[in-house]
Design a protein around this motif. Structure first.
Motif, PDB file in Angstrom:
ATOM      1  N   THR A  53      15.690 -11.273  -5.043  1.00 42.81           N
ATOM      2  CA  THR A  53      15.023 -12.398  -5.690  1.00 42.81           C
ATOM      3  C   THR A  53      15.593 -13.718  -5.178  1.00 42.81           C
ATOM      4  O   THR A  53      16.663 -13.757  -4.557  1.00 42.81           O
ATOM      5  N   LYS A  54      14.880 -14.805  -5.478  1.00 40.08           N
ATOM      6  CA  LYS A  54      15.386 -16.137  -5.142  1.00 40.08           C
ATOM      7  C   LYS A  54      16.639 -16.442  -5.946  1.00 40.08           C
ATOM      8  O   LYS A  54      17.537 -17.141  -5.467  1.00 40.08           O
ATOM      9  N   HIS A  55      16.703 -15.918  -7.160  1.00 40.01           N
ATOM     10  CA  HIS A  55      17.887 -16.133  -7.995  1.00 40.01           C
ATOM     11  C   HIS A  55      19.127 -15.533  -7.333  1.00 40.01           C
ATOM     12  O   HIS A  55      20.208 -16.129  -7.372  1.00 40.01           O
ATOM     13  N   ALA A  56      18.964 -14.360  -6.731  1.00 37.42           N
ATOM     14  CA  ALA A  56      20.089 -13.727  -6.042  1.00 37.42           C
ATOM     15  C   ALA A  56      20.549 -14.582  -4.860  1.00 37.42           C
ATOM     16  O   ALA A  56      21.742 -14.705  -4.592  1.00 37.42           O
ATOM     17  N   LEU A  57      19.597 -15.166  -4.156  1.00 37.61           N
ATOM     18  CA  LEU A  57      19.923 -16.043  -3.039  1.00 37.61           C
ATOM     19  C   LEU A  57      20.653 -17.293  -3.518  1.00 37.61           C
ATOM     20  O   LEU A  57      21.637 -17.727  -2.920  1.00 37.61           O
ATOM     21  N   TYR A  58      20.170 -17.874  -4.603  1.00 41.25           N
ATOM     22  CA  TYR A  58      20.773 -19.085  -5.157  1.00 41.25           C
ATOM     23  C   TYR A  58      22.215 -18.807  -5.579  1.00 41.25           C
ATOM     24  O   TYR A  58      23.120 -19.604  -5.320  1.00 41.25           O
ATOM     25  N   SER A  59      22.408 -17.665  -6.207  1.00 39.88           N
ATOM     26  CA  SER A  59      23.754 -17.267  -6.626  1.00 39.88           C
ATOM     27  C   SER A  59      24.676 -17.100  -5.425  1.00 39.88           C
ATOM     28  O   SER A  59      25.847 -17.486  -5.453  1.00 39.88           O
ATOM     29  N   ALA A  60      24.141 -16.526  -4.342  1.00 42.68           N
ATOM     30  CA  ALA A  60      24.937 -16.333  -3.122  1.00 42.68           C
ATOM     31  C   ALA A  60      25.316 -17.665  -2.492  1.00 42.68           C
ATOM     32  O   ALA A  60      26.416 -17.819  -1.958  1.00 42.68           O
ATOM     33  N   ILE A  61      24.415 -18.641  -2.570  1.00 46.79           N
ATOM     34  CA  ILE A  61      24.704 -19.978  -2.040  1.00 46.79           C
ATOM     35  C   ILE A  61      25.871 -20.595  -2.794  1.00 46.79           C
ATOM     36  O   ILE A  61      26.808 -21.136  -2.198  1.00 46.79           O
ATOM     37  N   LEU A  62      25.835 -20.529  -4.109  1.00 47.50           N
ATOM     38  CA  LEU A  62      26.908 -21.107  -4.916  1.00 47.50           C
ATOM     39  C   LEU A  62      28.241 -20.410  -4.639  1.00 47.50           C
ATOM     40  O   LEU A  62      29.282 -21.051  -4.551  1.00 47.50           O
ATOM     41  N   SER A  63      28.192 -19.096  -4.500  1.00 36.98           N
ATOM     42  CA  SER A  63      29.421 -18.341  -4.229  1.00 36.98           C
ATOM     43  C   SER A  63      30.015 -18.729  -2.883  1.00 36.98           C
ATOM     44  O   SER A  63      31.228 -18.876  -2.742  1.00 36.98           O
ATOM     45  N   GLU A  64      29.134 -18.906  -1.880  1.00 36.08           N
ATOM     46  CA  GLU A  64      29.623 -19.234  -0.539  1.00 36.08           C
ATOM     47  C   GLU A  64      30.221 -20.638  -0.480  1.00 36.08           C
ATOM     48  O   GLU A  64      31.175 -20.889   0.248  1.00 36.08           O
ATOM     49  N   LYS A  65      29.668 -21.557  -1.268  1.00 36.40           N
ATOM     50  CA  LYS A  65      30.114 -22.937  -1.212  1.00 36.40           C
ATOM     51  C   LYS A  65      31.211 -23.235  -2.229  1.00 36.40           C
ATOM     52  O   LYS A  65      31.618 -24.381  -2.380  1.00 36.40           O
ATOM     53  N   THR A  66      31.673 -22.223  -2.934  1.00 39.68           N
ATOM     54  CA  THR A  66      32.741 -22.412  -3.906  1.00 39.68           C
ATOM     55  C   THR A  66      34.045 -21.871  -3.334  1.00 39.68           C
ATOM     56  O   THR A  66      34.320 -20.683  -3.421  1.00 39.68           O
ATOM     57  N   HIS A  67      34.830 -22.761  -2.761  1.00 35.74           N
ATOM     58  CA  HIS A  67      36.130 -22.385  -2.210  1.00 35.74           C
ATOM     59  C   HIS A  67      37.180 -23.313  -2.850  1.00 35.74           C
ATOM     60  O   HIS A  67      37.666 -24.238  -2.220  1.00 35.74           O
ATOM     61  N   TYR A  68      37.463 -23.036  -4.109  1.00 35.35           N
ATOM     62  CA  TYR A  68      38.269 -23.962  -4.890  1.00 35.35           C
ATOM     63  C   TYR A  68      39.683 -23.475  -5.179  1.00 35.35           C
ATOM     64  O   TYR A  68      40.440 -24.164  -5.858  1.00 35.35           O
ATOM     65  N   SER A  69      40.024 -22.293  -4.706  1.00 33.41           N
ATOM     66  CA  SER A  69      41.327 -21.737  -5.088  1.00 33.41           C
ATOM     67  C   SER A  69      42.473 -22.649  -4.650  1.00 33.41           C
ATOM     68  O   SER A  69      43.397 -22.912  -5.424  1.00 33.41           O
TER      69      SER A  69
END
Length: 233
Positions: free
Chosen positions: A87-103
């Motif tokens: 789904t598009k929702h799965a893609l959107y979630s993957a985008i957020l995960s990829e761009k979240t490098h906050y550790s």
């Protein structure tokens, strides 16, 4: 009799030409190898789809982007897109995960907070968002997410802003209790600081207003102005 050697030579030559045309061995030697298309790995295909989707979502919004457009931009079939992201929702979630490098940033913020390094903490937060080469796609996704109000907007806020907003509000509250800051509302103070950053990015990343100071000098000025309004006189 004199013509016989000539005819023999011609016969040999014709035979050689036939061999060069029809012999698989000769053809393999004469014809150059054709480059074979490289097959992309699963990870490469996913990265390509995420990149294409992020760009389209940031341009047309979540609702204004179709899976057909994403597949076309990534150079794959729509069926292959659904194989990786149903789904598009799965893609959107993957985008957020990829761009979240906050550790790394979170560790630095906790260290600055433990040492009561006020300026460093605020500089880290501001510098992360206001820096040369910062990706404008994430900010555009935030704006579209808020305007469209789709189901993923809350996930965006939680992953991208809430964690740092709560951290800063908690730190301001702690410094007020210690007598270092004036008695202000910690939540509103944290919102005000992030409001500076968001407004800056709106002007320069979205509206294209040129900056008159360097990124570092701009961050220094914002932090100085904000901290001077917090510190106990």
């Amino acid at each position: 009799m004199a013509e016989e050697p000539i005819q023999s030579c011609l016969s040999v030559k014709r035979h050689a030409n036939l061999v060069s045309v029809y012999s698989p061995v000769m053809n393999k030697i004469v014809q150059p190898d054709r480059p074979q298309p490289t097959k992309r790995s699963r990870h490469q295909r996913q990265a390509s789809l995420i990149s294409a989707a992020a760009s389209l979502f940031a341009t047309n919004g979540f609702r204004g982007t179709t899976t057909k457009q994403i597949a076309l931009a990534a150079g794959v079939s729509e069926a292959l897109l659904f194989k990786h992201f149903p789904t598009k929702h799965a893609l959107y979630s993957a985008i957020l995960s990829e761009k979240t490098h906050y550790s790394g940033l979170q560790e630095s913020l906790k260290e600055a907070a433990a040492k009561r390094e006020d300026k460093r903490l605020f500089m880290l937060l501001a510098r992360y968002r206001i820096r040369k080469g910062a990706d404008p796609i994430l900010f555009r996704l935030l704006l579209f997410s808020a305007l469209e109000g789709h189901a993923m907007s809350d996930m965006f806020f939680q992953q991208q802003y809430r964690v740092f907003h709560d951290l800063l509000a908690g730190y301001i509250r702690q410094r007020i209790d210690e007598g270092a800051y004036r008695p202000v509302d910690p939540v509103l103070a944290a919102r005000a600081f992030f409001g500076i950053i968001v407004h800056h990015r709106l002007l320069h990343d979205i509206l294209g207003l040129p900056m008159h100071l360097t990124h570092e000098a701009t961050v220094e000025e914002y932090v100085s102005l904000f901290l001077n309004g917090l510190l106990q006189q």
